[in-house]
Write an enzyme that holds these catalytic residues in place. Structure first.
Site, PDB file in Angstrom:
ATOM      1  N   CYS A   1       0.815  -1.225   0.000  1.00 56.14           N
ATOM      2  CA  CYS A   1       0.000   0.000   0.000  1.00 56.14           C
ATOM      3  C   CYS A   1       0.843   1.267   0.000  1.00 56.14           C
ATOM      4  CB  CYS A   1      -0.951  -0.024   1.185  1.00 56.14           C
ATOM      5  SG  CYS A   1      -1.898  -1.545   1.275  1.00 56.14           S
TER       6      CYS A   1
ATOM      7  N   HIS B   1      -3.125   6.820   2.881  1.00 61.39           N
ATOM      8  CA  HIS B   1      -3.598   5.496   2.468  1.00 61.39           C
ATOM      9  C   HIS B   1      -4.910   5.219   3.205  1.00 61.39           C
ATOM     10  CE1 HIS B   1      -4.028   1.390   1.575  1.00 61.39           C
ATOM     11  NE2 HIS B   1      -3.646   0.946   2.747  1.00 61.39           N
TER      12      HIS B   1
ATOM     13  N   ASN C   1     -10.266  -0.347   1.054  1.00 63.93           N
ATOM     14  CA  ASN C   1      -8.801  -0.283   0.955  1.00 63.93           C
ATOM     15  C   ASN C   1      -8.389  -0.792  -0.427  1.00 63.93           C
ATOM     16  OD1 ASN C   1      -6.048  -0.763   1.053  1.00 63.93           O
ATOM     17  ND2 ASN C   1      -6.069  -1.683   3.098  1.00 63.93           N
TER      18      ASN C   1
HETATM   19  N1  COA Z   1     -17.902  -8.294  11.381  1.00 65.86           N
HETATM   20  C1  COA Z   1     -18.229  -8.559  12.667  1.00 65.86           C
HETATM   21  N2  COA Z   1     -17.316  -8.903  13.608  1.00 65.86           N
HETATM   22  C2  COA Z   1     -16.024  -8.958  13.227  1.00 65.86           C
HETATM   23  C3  COA Z   1     -15.615  -8.702  11.910  1.00 65.86           C
HETATM   24  C4  COA Z   1     -16.613  -8.371  10.973  1.00 65.86           C
HETATM   25  N3  COA Z   1     -16.310  -8.075   9.675  1.00 65.86           N
HETATM   26  N4  COA Z   1     -14.276  -8.839  11.842  1.00 65.86           N
HETATM   27  C5  COA Z   1     -13.848  -9.175  13.066  1.00 65.86           C
HETATM   28  N5  COA Z   1     -14.919  -9.249  13.900  1.00 65.86           N
HETATM   29  C6  COA Z   1     -14.912  -9.601  15.320  1.00 65.86           C
HETATM   30  C7  COA Z   1     -13.740 -10.429  15.759  1.00 65.86           C
HETATM   31  O1  COA Z   1     -13.965 -11.774  15.498  1.00 65.86           O
HETATM   32  C8  COA Z   1     -13.667 -10.108  17.225  1.00 65.86           C
HETATM   33  O2  COA Z   1     -14.612 -10.895  17.884  1.00 65.86           O
HETATM   34  P1  COA Z   1     -14.283 -11.528  19.340  1.00 65.86           P
HETATM   35  O3  COA Z   1     -14.065 -10.325  20.230  1.00 65.86           O
HETATM   36  O4  COA Z   1     -15.501 -12.307  19.620  1.00 65.86           O
HETATM   37  O5  COA Z   1     -13.046 -12.346  19.138  1.00 65.86           O
HETATM   38  C9  COA Z   1     -14.137  -8.659  17.316  1.00 65.86           C
HETATM   39  O6  COA Z   1     -14.828  -8.385  16.077  1.00 65.86           O
HETATM   40  C10 COA Z   1     -12.998  -7.663  17.471  1.00 65.86           C
HETATM   41  O7  COA Z   1     -11.993  -8.004  16.522  1.00 65.86           O
HETATM   42  P2  COA Z   1     -10.704  -7.136  16.352  1.00 65.86           P
HETATM   43  O8  COA Z   1      -9.826  -7.748  15.314  1.00 65.86           O
HETATM   44  O9  COA Z   1     -10.105  -6.838  17.680  1.00 65.86           O
HETATM   45  O10 COA Z   1     -11.348  -5.785  15.781  1.00 65.86           O
HETATM   46  P3  COA Z   1     -10.676  -4.410  15.506  1.00 65.86           P
HETATM   47  O11 COA Z   1     -11.428  -3.351  16.165  1.00 65.86           O
HETATM   48  O12 COA Z   1      -9.183  -4.457  15.689  1.00 65.86           O
HETATM   49  O13 COA Z   1     -10.951  -4.233  13.941  1.00 65.86           O
HETATM   50  C11 COA Z   1      -9.787  -4.392  11.879  1.00 65.86           C
HETATM   51  C12 COA Z   1     -10.418  -5.132  13.025  1.00 65.86           C
HETATM   52  C13 COA Z   1      -9.170  -5.396  10.902  1.00 65.86           C
HETATM   53  C14 COA Z   1     -10.876  -3.581  11.169  1.00 65.86           C
HETATM   54  C15 COA Z   1      -8.698  -3.432  12.422  1.00 65.86           C
HETATM   55  O14 COA Z   1      -7.864  -4.115  13.316  1.00 65.86           O
HETATM   56  C16 COA Z   1      -7.875  -2.819  11.341  1.00 65.86           C
HETATM   57  O15 COA Z   1      -8.351  -2.045  10.544  1.00 65.86           O
HETATM   58  N6  COA Z   1      -6.557  -3.141  11.333  1.00 65.86           N
HETATM   59  C17 COA Z   1      -5.674  -2.642  10.328  1.00 65.86           C
HETATM   60  C18 COA Z   1      -5.882  -3.405   9.073  1.00 65.86           C
HETATM   61  C19 COA Z   1      -5.228  -2.778   7.911  1.00 65.86           C
HETATM   62  O16 COA Z   1      -5.006  -1.601   7.879  1.00 65.86           O
HETATM   63  N7  COA Z   1      -4.928  -3.586   6.903  1.00 65.86           N
HETATM   64  C20 COA Z   1      -4.412  -3.148   5.668  1.00 65.86           C
HETATM   65  C21 COA Z   1      -3.031  -2.693   5.775  1.00 65.86           C
HETATM   66  S1  COA Z   1      -2.562  -1.926   4.294  1.00 65.86           S
END
Ligand code: COA
Length: 312
Positions: free
Chosen positions: A108, A232, A262
């Site tokens: 990215c 980004h 994204n």
């Molecule tokens: N819908 C509903 N629930 C979801 C879900 C979805 N699409 N995706 C994950 N969950 C759940 C998980 O299973 C977890 O459940 P649990 O507490 O029962 O285990 C809960 O939501 C929290 O998950 P978590 O991973 O801690 O959520 P988060 O707030 O960190 O959000 C992301 C997840 C991926 C959105 C976030 O971490 C993020 O944006 N990270 C950066 C990713 C990124 O930038 N990637 C590209 C890089 S270029």
């Protein structure tokens, strides 16, 4: 001596997939996705080649240039259509160009890495470089995995950079890679993206803030001088955390992930395009371009818009 931006262009698939559409097949909801990421919809379809060619064609039109006016084509992509030949070679043919063409993969951060390479090329005699970011991430997405499927989208954006002995629109660069973090976000051949979302989030904020502060200082500026942040587009909470730590008001950040998700290398040029459509690109304004991605890679650059065909 430096480089100036000439035209810009984008390429997007027609198909819009909303969060509600995804919640028909995944255990997720519009509420969760929009609250946790800011994403409401994404475009799905095309190929890296077709979307990139659309963006390149639009940039040529915007700049009032012909295919023969381009001396080098760089395609920033994480989702090349084939291992070989490069997708850039296919786009070069589609656009009727005859210049050297190559793919560049810095995930990215690819668009800002491409900007740095374009600047380097102009320093050694290349007059005009077309820089495209294009991604077909839906091909490498596991549509049964709610933790990644809700994040990515397809699309492309392009610009043309031109050597100018009188000055530069690009004031500074800070690029970096930490290969020791490779496993937190990866995609194997014939596989799909896997990610430790929380870890990516944590590291992203750190490297984006650090590289942005350095790029702003290297440009001889302070955060107050930054009129526009073109980041980004991975998660609106990452953008909010970054601008807050930099001391820049959130109103100065461009957000397009609500409509496109994204799109990796394409997200910065797509955001630039949206800012221009909204009349937010002004002559003399300073913008911070900043990205991060798999690698991990990061890249920040401060630019200043000068008047030129198709830019303002
Ligand atoms: N819908 C509903 N629930 C979801 C879900 C979805 N699409 N995706 C994950 N969950 C759940 C998980 O299973 C977890 O459940 P649990 O507490 O029962 O285990 C809960 O939501 C929290 O998950 P978590 O991973 O801690 O959520 P988060 O707030 O960190 O959000 C992301 C997840 C991926 C959105 C976030 O971490 C993020 O944006 N990270 C950066 C990713 C990124 O930038 N990637 C590209 C890089 S270029």
């Amino acid at each position: 001596m430096g480089i100036r931006f000439r035209g810009w262009g984008i390429g997007l698939p027609d198909k819009i997939v909303t969060n509600d559409d995804l919640s028909l097949t995944l255990d997720t909801s519009d509420e969760w996705i929009s609250e946790r990421t800011g994403i409401r919809a994404r475009r799905i379809g095309g190929t890296t080649r077709s979307l990139g060619a659309d963006a390149g064609r639009a940039a040529l039109r915007d700049a009032g240039l012909e295919p023969g006016d381009i001396d080098f084509l760089i395609l920033a992509t994480t989702s090349a259509d084939r291992i070989a030949p490069s997708t850039a070679a296919m786009i070069q043919d589609d656009l009727g160009m005859t210049c050297p063409a190559m793919d560049l993969n810095a995930a990215c951060s690819g668009f800002v890495y491409g900007l740095r390479v374009a600047q380097g090329l102009t320093e050694v005699g290349t007059r005009r470089v077309m820089l495209i970011g294009s991604e077909h991430l839906s091909r490498w997405t596991d549509w049964t995995d709610r933790s990644t499927a809700v994040l990515f989208g397809d699309g492309a954006g392009a610009t043309i950079l031109e050597y100018d002995e009188a000055g530069s629109d690009v004031l500074s660069f800070v690029l970096g890679t930490d290969g020791a973090s490779a496993d937190i976000l990866a995609c194997e051949h014939e596989s799909t993206f896997t990610m430790d979302g929380r870890e990516v989030f944590r590291r992203a904020v750190r490297v984006v803030v650090d590289s942005s502060e350095k790029a702003i200082a290297e440009a001889g500026l302070t955060p107050e001088d930054i009129d526009l942040v073109i980041p980004h587009q991975a998660n609106v909470r990452i953008i909010q955390a970054v601008v807050e730590r930099l001391g820049i008001p959130m109103e100065r950040a461009v957000v397009t992930l609500d409509r496109y998700g994204n799109t990796s290398s394409s997200s910065i040029p797509l955001a630039f395009h949206a800012a221009r459509e909204e009349g937010r690109i002004r002559e003399g304004a300073h913008a911070l371009l900043t990205g991060f991605g798999a690698g991990m890679t990061w890249a920040s650059s401060v630019v200043k818009w000068s008047p030129g065909p198709g830019v303002l």
